[in-house]
Write a protein that holds these residues in place. Sequence first.
Motif, PDB file in Angstrom:
ATOM      1  N   ILE A 291       0.835  -1.212   0.000  1.00 56.27           N
ATOM      2  CA  ILE A 291       0.000   0.000   0.000  1.00 56.27           C
ATOM      3  C   ILE A 291       0.868   1.258   0.000  1.00 56.27           C
ATOM      4  CG2 ILE A 291      -1.682   1.342   1.343  1.00 56.27           C
ATOM      5  CD1 ILE A 291      -2.844  -1.321   2.331  1.00 56.27           C
ATOM      6  N   ILE A 292       1.960   1.219   0.779  1.00 59.42           N
ATOM      7  CA  ILE A 292       2.870   2.375   0.839  1.00 59.42           C
ATOM      8  C   ILE A 292       3.560   2.572  -0.512  1.00 59.42           C
ATOM      9  CG2 ILE A 292       5.012   3.254   1.877  1.00 59.42           C
ATOM     10  CD1 ILE A 292       4.106   1.816   4.494  1.00 59.42           C
ATOM     11  N   LEU A 293       4.027   1.463  -1.114  1.00 64.00           N
ATOM     12  CA  LEU A 293       4.694   1.549  -2.420  1.00 64.00           C
ATOM     13  C   LEU A 293       3.750   2.045  -3.509  1.00 64.00           C
ATOM     14  CD1 LEU A 293       6.827  -1.726  -2.320  1.00 64.00           C
ATOM     15  CD2 LEU A 293       7.705   0.608  -2.281  1.00 64.00           C
ATOM     16  N   ASP A 294       2.467   1.669  -3.397  1.00 59.91           N
ATOM     17  CA  ASP A 294       1.459   2.123  -4.365  1.00 59.91           C
ATOM     18  C   ASP A 294       0.976   3.546  -4.075  1.00 59.91           C
ATOM     19  OD1 ASP A 294       1.605  -0.294  -5.642  1.00 59.91           O
ATOM     20  OD2 ASP A 294      -0.177  -1.141  -4.704  1.00 59.91           O
ATOM     21  N   LYS A 295       1.520   4.137  -3.014  1.00 58.19           N
ATOM     22  CA  LYS A 295       1.192   5.518  -2.615  1.00 58.19           C
ATOM     23  C   LYS A 295      -0.286   5.706  -2.294  1.00 58.19           C
ATOM     24  CE  LYS A 295       5.080   7.507  -5.153  1.00 58.19           C
ATOM     25  NZ  LYS A 295       5.561   8.488  -6.142  1.00 58.19           N
ATOM     26  N   LYS A 296      -0.870   4.636  -1.674  1.00 59.12           N
ATOM     27  CA  LYS A 296      -2.255   4.747  -1.222  1.00 59.12           C
ATOM     28  C   LYS A 296      -2.329   5.601   0.046  1.00 59.12           C
ATOM     29  CE  LYS A 296      -3.854   1.976  -4.419  1.00 59.12           C
ATOM     30  NZ  LYS A 296      -4.230   0.587  -4.207  1.00 59.12           N
ATOM     31  N   PHE A 297      -1.236   5.603   0.825  1.00 54.12           N
ATOM     32  CA  PHE A 297      -1.079   6.558   1.925  1.00 54.12           C
ATOM     33  C   PHE A 297       0.413   6.730   2.186  1.00 54.12           C
ATOM     34  CE2 PHE A 297      -1.085   2.571   4.330  1.00 54.12           C
ATOM     35  CZ  PHE A 297      -0.068   2.788   5.241  1.00 54.12           C
ATOM     36  N   SER A 298       0.765   7.818   2.893  1.00 56.87           N
ATOM     37  CA  SER A 298       2.176   8.125   3.156  1.00 56.87           C
ATOM     38  C   SER A 298       2.593   7.542   4.499  1.00 56.87           C
ATOM     39  CB  SER A 298       2.393   9.650   3.168  1.00 56.87           C
ATOM     40  OG  SER A 298       2.037  10.202   1.930  1.00 56.87           O
ATOM     41  N   GLY A 299       3.727   6.856   4.492  1.00 53.39           N
ATOM     42  CA  GLY A 299       4.227   6.291   5.737  1.00 53.39           C
ATOM     43  C   GLY A 299       5.438   5.411   5.496  1.00 53.39           C
ATOM     44  N   ILE A 300       6.015   4.931   6.604  1.00 55.25           N
ATOM     45  CA  ILE A 300       7.130   3.991   6.505  1.00 55.25           C
ATOM     46  C   ILE A 300       6.937   2.874   7.527  1.00 55.25           C
ATOM     47  CG2 ILE A 300       8.846   5.636   5.625  1.00 55.25           C
ATOM     48  CD1 ILE A 300       9.939   5.828   8.511  1.00 55.25           C
ATOM     49  N   LEU A 301       7.517   1.714   7.214  1.00 52.76           N
ATOM     50  CA  LEU A 301       7.478   0.586   8.150  1.00 52.76           C
ATOM     51  C   LEU A 301       8.824   0.481   8.854  1.00 52.76           C
ATOM     52  CD1 LEU A 301       5.704  -2.255   6.123  1.00 52.76           C
ATOM     53  CD2 LEU A 301       4.941  -1.329   8.300  1.00 52.76           C
ATOM     54  N   ASP A 302       8.819   0.606  10.165  1.00 59.33           N
ATOM     55  CA  ASP A 302      10.023   0.395  10.956  1.00 59.33           C
ATOM     56  C   ASP A 302      10.027  -1.071  11.370  1.00 59.33           C
ATOM     57  OD1 ASP A 302      12.082   0.265  12.757  1.00 59.33           O
ATOM     58  OD2 ASP A 302      11.578   2.134  13.792  1.00 59.33           O
ATOM     59  N   GLN A 303      10.703  -1.908  10.565  1.00 58.80           N
ATOM     60  CA  GLN A 303      10.645  -3.349  10.794  1.00 58.80           C
ATOM     61  C   GLN A 303      11.384  -3.769  12.063  1.00 58.80           C
ATOM     62  OE1 GLN A 303      12.046  -4.559   6.841  1.00 58.80           O
ATOM     63  NE2 GLN A 303      10.021  -5.443   6.449  1.00 58.80           N
ATOM     64  N   ARG A 304      12.373  -2.970  12.461  1.00 63.28           N
ATOM     65  CA  ARG A 304      13.134  -3.312  13.677  1.00 63.28           C
ATOM     66  C   ARG A 304      12.230  -3.257  14.913  1.00 63.28           C
ATOM     67  NH1 ARG A 304      18.712  -0.248  14.561  1.00 63.28           N
ATOM     68  NH2 ARG A 304      19.112  -1.432  12.628  1.00 63.28           N
TER      69      ARG A 304
END
Length: 345
Positions: A291-304
């Motif tokens: 969803i983030i890559l498709d720019k459906k909404f702005s954000g980041i995943l902090d996997q740590r």
Amino acid sequence: ALKGLKYKAVVSTQSTGDTFLDIGSFTGLEIPLCLECIEWAKSEKRSFLTQALEGRLILLYHSVGEFTRALATVNRVLKVLKKMDDKHLLMEIQLSESKIYHTLRNIPKARAALTSARTTANSIYVPPKLQASLDMQSGILHAEEKDFKTAFSYFYEAFEGYDSIENSLALKGLKYMLLCKIMLGAPEEVQSLLTGKMGLKYSGRGINAMRAIADAGKKRDIAIFNKTISKYDAELQKDSVIATHLKSLYETLLEKNLVKIIEPYSRVQLDHVANAIALPFEVVEKKLSQIILDKKFSGILDQRSGVLIIFDASEEDQTYSYALDTVSHMGKVVDALFKKAQKLS
């Protein structure tokens, strides 16, 4: 007299093959029996009967997954039929070719074969059953292109055709009509379609399955959707057309559910999102990344830390695109002035 009996037996075999194909029930003896009848027809030099039986053989090969043999038979029979000028049988073979290519997911070739079949059909009388089969295939291919409105129209024509001759494939046509309504984002129209004689005549697990999927779509509830898929596995997953589009519907529902859960937050634990939607952590993480890559909404995943950080939606700066438009228009003006200057000189 013996030859006459043999001929009647072969024609009976052809009719029985049609019945097996309609109900989707096979004993494993159909293909060997059909091949034996073809050999007899060849030995008796009955060309038209030979090609008609090979047409049934193609459908039998397709039904049991023998696609290479089915296509090889199609190519051989088409060459013969073009010389014989049997348009009715030619159309049947072209339609079968379209069905095989669709199963193999070669949509361009499936559409080309269907176009050929419809072109051939325009110059001959087409029996109701065959016309319904043409409409059904047209609907399936339009649905592949996400044109569900046109697909619905074709499925309706197919349903009416099969229903008029009391053919069991009418139920499949009705299910595909309901599928189109669901995929068009109008699941509430499913119930209105099933009111009256139509719903009563074809009521059963197949229709109940589509009604349950429509309910899940209406409520946008991924949990109800998954329960329905499990409960009606035979009615939904074993039909390749329905299964393909339900996969797409699942992805849409999953996306809408995830966006709805994360909307109130600026930071949210992925574990909380997974628990809220009742899905495995890995599935949720993968879908949020998409969803983030498709720019459906702005954000980041902090996997740590296993946290999703959501940014406020910012308006895109249009200055660059405006500048490009201006340069483009100026270029056109300069070209026009240059042409006028050439004429003057």
